[in-house]
Design an enzyme around this catalytic site. Structure first.
Site, short mmCIF file in Angstrom:
data_model
loop_
_atom_site.label_atom_id
_atom_site.label_comp_id
_atom_site.label_asym_id
_atom_site.label_seq_id
_atom_site.Cartn_x
_atom_site.Cartn_y
_atom_site.Cartn_z
N ARG A 42 0.86 -1.17 0.00
CA ARG A 42 0.00 0.00 0.00
C ARG A 42 0.89 1.22 0.00
O ARG A 42 2.00 1.21 0.55
CB ARG A 42 -0.93 0.02 1.23
CG ARG A 42 -2.10 -0.93 1.11
CD ARG A 42 -3.11 -0.45 0.07
NE ARG A 42 -4.31 -1.29 0.00
CZ ARG A 42 -4.52 -2.23 -0.91
NH1 ARG A 42 -3.57 -2.47 -1.82
NH2 ARG A 42 -5.64 -2.92 -0.93
N GLU A 69 -2.74 8.00 -3.63
CA GLU A 69 -3.23 7.49 -4.90
C GLU A 69 -4.66 7.96 -5.20
O GLU A 69 -5.51 7.95 -4.30
CB GLU A 69 -3.19 5.96 -4.81
CG GLU A 69 -3.39 5.21 -6.07
CD GLU A 69 -3.15 3.72 -5.86
OE1 GLU A 69 -3.99 2.91 -6.30
OE2 GLU A 69 -2.12 3.37 -5.25
N HIS A 90 -0.98 1.00 -10.42
CA HIS A 90 -1.61 -0.02 -9.57
C HIS A 90 -2.10 -1.21 -10.42
O HIS A 90 -3.28 -1.54 -10.44
CB HIS A 90 -2.78 0.58 -8.78
CG HIS A 90 -3.05 -0.17 -7.50
ND1 HIS A 90 -3.38 0.45 -6.33
CD2 HIS A 90 -3.05 -1.51 -7.21
CE1 HIS A 90 -3.57 -0.44 -5.38
NE2 HIS A 90 -3.36 -1.64 -5.89
#
Length: 320
Positions: free
Chosen positions: A237, A266, A284
Site C-alpha cells: 500500500r 493514490e 496499480h
C-alpha cells in the site's frame, strides 16, 4: 431476495453470478464512493461489494447508527480502507479475497524489480523520444539481479511467492523482515530490524498489509541504511512508505532506484516523483489480469452467498 450494491463495474461473469442470488445494482463509475454515497449504501442495501478507495471510516459508520447493510464483501485482499473494528461495532461483517491475488502481485513485484534494476522504463522513454543513438558498450548500464540478495518486508502469501520466484528463478539469497519466523523450503534468513536488513540487500521489496501499524514503516532511516546501488520496490500500500523520504532518497541518488505500483495519496503522484528518471511508476497494476480479477470477484461472491445462506464466511476478517 437481498439487495446488493457493487461500487464499481466488474467482469460480466462476476455480475452474472451475483444476479443469480441478489437483487443487484452496479454503479457505473470507477471513482471511489462519495461521502454521501458511503452512508447511503449502508442505509439502503443489505450487502455491499466495495473496493479500494471506498473509505468506510469510523465516522461513516457512526453517521449510520442502524445500518441495513450487514456485510461489506471487499473486492481485494487489502482492506485498510475499511475500519473493521468500527464496522463490527455497527454489526457489519467484512470479508476480503485472499489467495486470488497472490501470484499476480508477486509477478508484478518481479516486473518492477527487473524494470528498476535494468532501467527498462528509462530505456523505453529514450526510444520513444527519438533520441536513441544506437547500441554501445556502456549504454544504460544497470544491475544484474541473478545471485543478488533480496530483502522482503512481510512474508505472508505474497511475500513467500516473491521469495520463491527470486530464489528459484534468479538464484537470489532471501532475507525477510517479519513479526514471526516462517518455514520455507529453502534458506531464508529472518531479520528483527528492518534497517539492519536494508543494509544487507540489493533489492528491498515491501509487501505488508496497509493500516495504522504499517503506515510509514519504510522511511528515511530505511533509505539511509540501504546501499547506494540498491533498489526499492513497493507492491503493498502506498502509505507503507514515507513518500517524501523516498523522493529525497531518489533525488539525492542515495539509492539505485525504485519501482512503485502504489502511492501514498493514490491516484495523486507527486510532480517531484514523476520528474525522476530513476523510478519506475505503474498505475496499480498488481492484480490487473483477466483471470485474477475474475477470481477476486468470484471469491467476493462466495462470501456474499455464504452470508445469504447464513453459513460462515469463507474469508471473514472480523466478527460481530
Amino acid at each position: 431476495m437481498k439487495k446488493l450494491f457493487i461500487t464499481r463495474p466488474l467482469p460480466e461473469s462476476v455480475l452474472s453470478a451475483a444476479r443469480e442470488v441478489f437483487d443487484t445494482s452496479v454503479r457505473q463509475s470507477n471513482l471511489p464512493l462519495s461521502a454521501h454515497d458511503l452512508r447511503w449504501v449502508l442505509r439502503e442495501y443489505d450487502v455491499v461489494l466495495p473496493t479500494l478507495g471506498d473509505i468506510f471510516s469510523a465516522e461513516v459508520f457512526e453517521d449510520v447508527p442502524d445500518p441495513r447493510c450487514k456485510l461489506l464483501a471487499n473486492f481485494g485482499v487489502g482492506y485498510n480502507h475499511i475500519d473493521v473494528a468500527a464496522a463490527a461495532r455497527s454489526g457489519i461483517l467484512v470479508s476480503n479475497t485472499p489467495g486470488a491475488v497472490t501470484d499476480a502481485t508477486a509477478d508484478t513485484a518481479l516486473l518492477l524489480m527487473l524494470m528498476s534494476a535494468r532501467r527498462a522504463a528509462e530505456g523505453e522513454r529514450l526510444v520513444r523520444s527519438g533520441a536513441w543513438e544506437g547500441w554501445h558498450p556502456t549504454q544504460m548500464l544497470g544491475m544484474h539481479l541473478s545471485r543478488k540478495t533480496v530483502g522482503i518486508i512481510g512474508l505472508g502469501r505474497i511475500g513467500q511467492a516473491i521469495a520463491q520466484r527470486c530464489f528459484y528463478g534468479f538464484g537470489m539469497r532471501v532475507r525477510y523482515f517479519s513479526r514471526t519466523p516462517k518455514m520455507m523450503e529453502f534458506d531464508a534468513r529472518r531479520f528483527e530490524s528492518l534497517t539492519e536488513m536494508a543494509r544487507e540487500v540489493d533489492v528491498l521489496v515491501a509487501c505488508v498489509p496497509g493500516g495504522p501499524e504499517t503506515r510509514h514503516l519504510v522511511g528515511a532511516d530505511v533509505f539511509h541504511a540501504m546501499q547506494p546501488h540498491a533498489h526499492f520496490v513497493n507492491v503493498s500500500r502506498g502509505d507503507v512508505v514515507d513518500e517524501t523520504a523516498l523522493v529525497a532518497a531518489l533525488q539525492d541518488r542515495r539509492i539505485g532506484g525504485a519501482g512503485l505500483d502504489v502511492y501514498e495519496h493514490e491516484p495523486k503522484v507527486p510532480d517531484a516523483l514523476r520528474a525522476l528518471d530513476n523510478v519506475t511508476l505503474l498505475p496499480h497494476l498488481g492484480t490487473a489480469a483477466h483471470e485474477v480479477r475474475n477470481s477476486m470477484g468470484m471469491m467476493a461472491i462466495d462470501n456474499l452467498k455464504a452470508f445469504a445462506a447464513s453459513t460462515p464466511l469463507p474469508n471473514a476478517v472480523n466478527a460481530v
